[in-house]
Design a protein around this motif. Structure first.
Motif, PDB file in Angstrom:
ATOM      1  N   LEU A  36     -71.500  16.433 -28.554  1.00  0.00           N
ATOM      2  CA  LEU A  36     -70.417  16.354 -29.528  1.00  0.00           C
ATOM      3  C   LEU A  36     -69.884  14.941 -29.699  1.00  0.00           C
ATOM      4  N   THR A  37     -69.942  14.142 -28.616  1.00  0.00           N
ATOM      5  CA  THR A  37     -69.472  12.752 -28.715  1.00  0.00           C
ATOM      6  C   THR A  37     -70.357  11.956 -29.652  1.00  0.00           C
ATOM      7  N   GLY A  38     -71.676  12.076 -29.474  1.00  0.00           N
ATOM      8  CA  GLY A  38     -72.597  11.383 -30.361  1.00  0.00           C
ATOM      9  C   GLY A  38     -72.488  11.866 -31.791  1.00  0.00           C
ATOM     10  N   ALA A  39     -72.332  13.187 -31.967  1.00  0.00           N
ATOM     11  CA  ALA A  39     -72.202  13.745 -33.317  1.00  0.00           C
ATOM     12  C   ALA A  39     -70.953  13.212 -34.013  1.00  0.00           C
ATOM     13  N   ARG A  40     -69.874  13.099 -33.263  1.00  0.00           N
ATOM     14  CA  ARG A  40     -68.632  12.585 -33.859  1.00  0.00           C
ATOM     15  C   ARG A  40     -68.792  11.126 -34.258  1.00  0.00           C
ATOM     16  N   LEU A  41     -69.460  10.336 -33.443  1.00  0.00           N
ATOM     17  CA  LEU A  41     -69.683   8.929 -33.778  1.00  0.00           C
ATOM     18  C   LEU A  41     -70.552   8.777 -35.020  1.00  0.00           C
ATOM     19  N   LEU A  42     -71.462   9.722 -35.239  1.00  0.00           N
ATOM     20  CA  LEU A  42     -72.326   9.665 -36.412  1.00  0.00           C
ATOM     21  C   LEU A  42     -71.655  10.232 -37.659  1.00  0.00           C
ATOM     22  N   GLY A  43     -70.448  10.765 -37.513  1.00  0.00           N
ATOM     23  CA  GLY A  43     -69.720  11.263 -38.675  1.00  0.00           C
ATOM     24  C   GLY A  43     -70.125  12.643 -39.126  1.00  0.00           C
ATOM     25  N   TRP A  44     -70.731  13.432 -38.234  1.00  0.00           N
ATOM     26  CA  TRP A  44     -71.141  14.778 -38.609  1.00  0.00           C
ATOM     27  C   TRP A  44     -69.936  15.720 -38.684  1.00  0.00           C
TER      28      TRP A  44
END
Length: 318
Positions: free
Chosen positions: A56-64
């Protein structure tokens, strides 16, 4: 230099705690997003240099787009096999078992998009994953060839991810639209997503969320952005244009789909002239129950993350 994160116990009023022995200088007037980025910079002090943010951290950084998250969500990172795996309250750290292909956003290292989804698939429900995949596809963050290679493997989480991949359309502008699409999938109502419609003279009336195949019915998700004054004026103009055609528009909100699915199903079945089937409703409720859109689903996840991090008190974690 006063804004550099630090390791050590917090003893001054002008600092705040990110996790045990990890802190930041307090700064007023920052947005939630800016504080989030500052906290991730702090976490890098306890992570190996080759670590990447994932899940979820990576997804949030990618703007998903993300599903409905619990109030407290840990930071997710992945480290190489030979590196130590730090254990801190608020941090879930996994092992990288494949060659890394990190990307960077905001100066922070992030796992490959397909790996982010696989790690999320080990925790999240099917509905949650579809939302993330729809968003990643819409942003062109996923390579279909690499996804197919991943889905052909036997790695943990692949079965759930494969099902979500087969369901996703990549044509949803919001998490709510993804939920609306999956409601129609479970009910067995065929549709086309993000379709431009025109009047009898060929003038464009606008783009609709769902065009129900073989009918003149238009089903749309009426999210919070429709309450914006500018968007509301646009919506009214489009509705006046639709009113003069054979199209029939129906709007749905998240509360309809999550808390009153029986009423919505009956409405759709009547419009299609088909009998009700309670098995469809049971299938939808199971899908919601296993997602973060249910209280039990969120509680189950929080308890799992607590076990993984050894948390006793989440009140001051990142």
């Amino acid at each position: 230099m006063d804004d550099v994160p630090f390791r050590g116990e917090i003893r001054l009023a002008g600092h705040r705690r990110v996790s045990h022995g990890l802190g930041l200088v307090r700064r007023d007037g920052l947005s939630e997003w800016e504080e989030f980025l500052r906290e991730l910079e702090a976490w890098r002090l306890v992570l190996p240099s080759a670590a990447v943010f994932t899940h979820l951290t990576g997804a949030r950084l990618l703007g998903w787009q993300l599903p409905h998250l619990p109030e407290q969500v840990p930071v997710f990172a992945a480290v190489d096999l030979q590196d130590p795996r730090p254990r801190r309250p608020g941090l879930v750290c996994s092992r990288l078992v494949r060659e890394r292909r990190p990307i960077h956003r905001y100066g922070l290292p992030i796992d490959a998009p397909e790996e982010i989804l696989l790690r999320a698939a080990r925790d999240l429900g099917l509905l949650d994953l579809v939302i993330m995949i729809d968003s990643a596809l819409r942003l062109n963050h996923l390579d279909r060839e690499r996804m197919e290679q991943l889905l052909a493997s036997g790695r943990p989480g692949v079965r759930m991810l494969r099902e979500a991949w087969n369901r996703a359309t990549g044509k949803a502008d919001s998490a709510g639209e993804s939920v609306l699409q999956q409601f129609h999938v479970v009910l067995g109502v065929p549709f086309e997503a993000q379709v431009d419609i025109t009047d009898d003279e060929g003038r464009l009336l606008g783009r609709v969320d769902l065009f129900i195949t073989g009918t003149t019915s238009l089903h749309e998700y009426d999210g919070e952005h429709h309450r914006d004054k500018r968007q509301h004026r646009t919506d009214l103009r489009r509705e006046r244009g639709i009113a003069g055609t054979s199209y029939v528009r129906r709007g749905f909100v998240l509360d309809d789909l999550l808390n009153h699915p029986a009423a919505v199903m009956h409405e759709i079945d009547r419009a299609l002239g088909r009998p009700h089937r309670s098995s469809r409703l049971r299938s939808w409720r199971r899908l919601v129950e296993n997602s973060m859109y249910s209280e039990s689903g969120r509680s189950r996840l929080v308890n799992r993350w607590r076990r993984q991090t050894g948390l006793a008190d989440w009140s001051k974690t990142g």
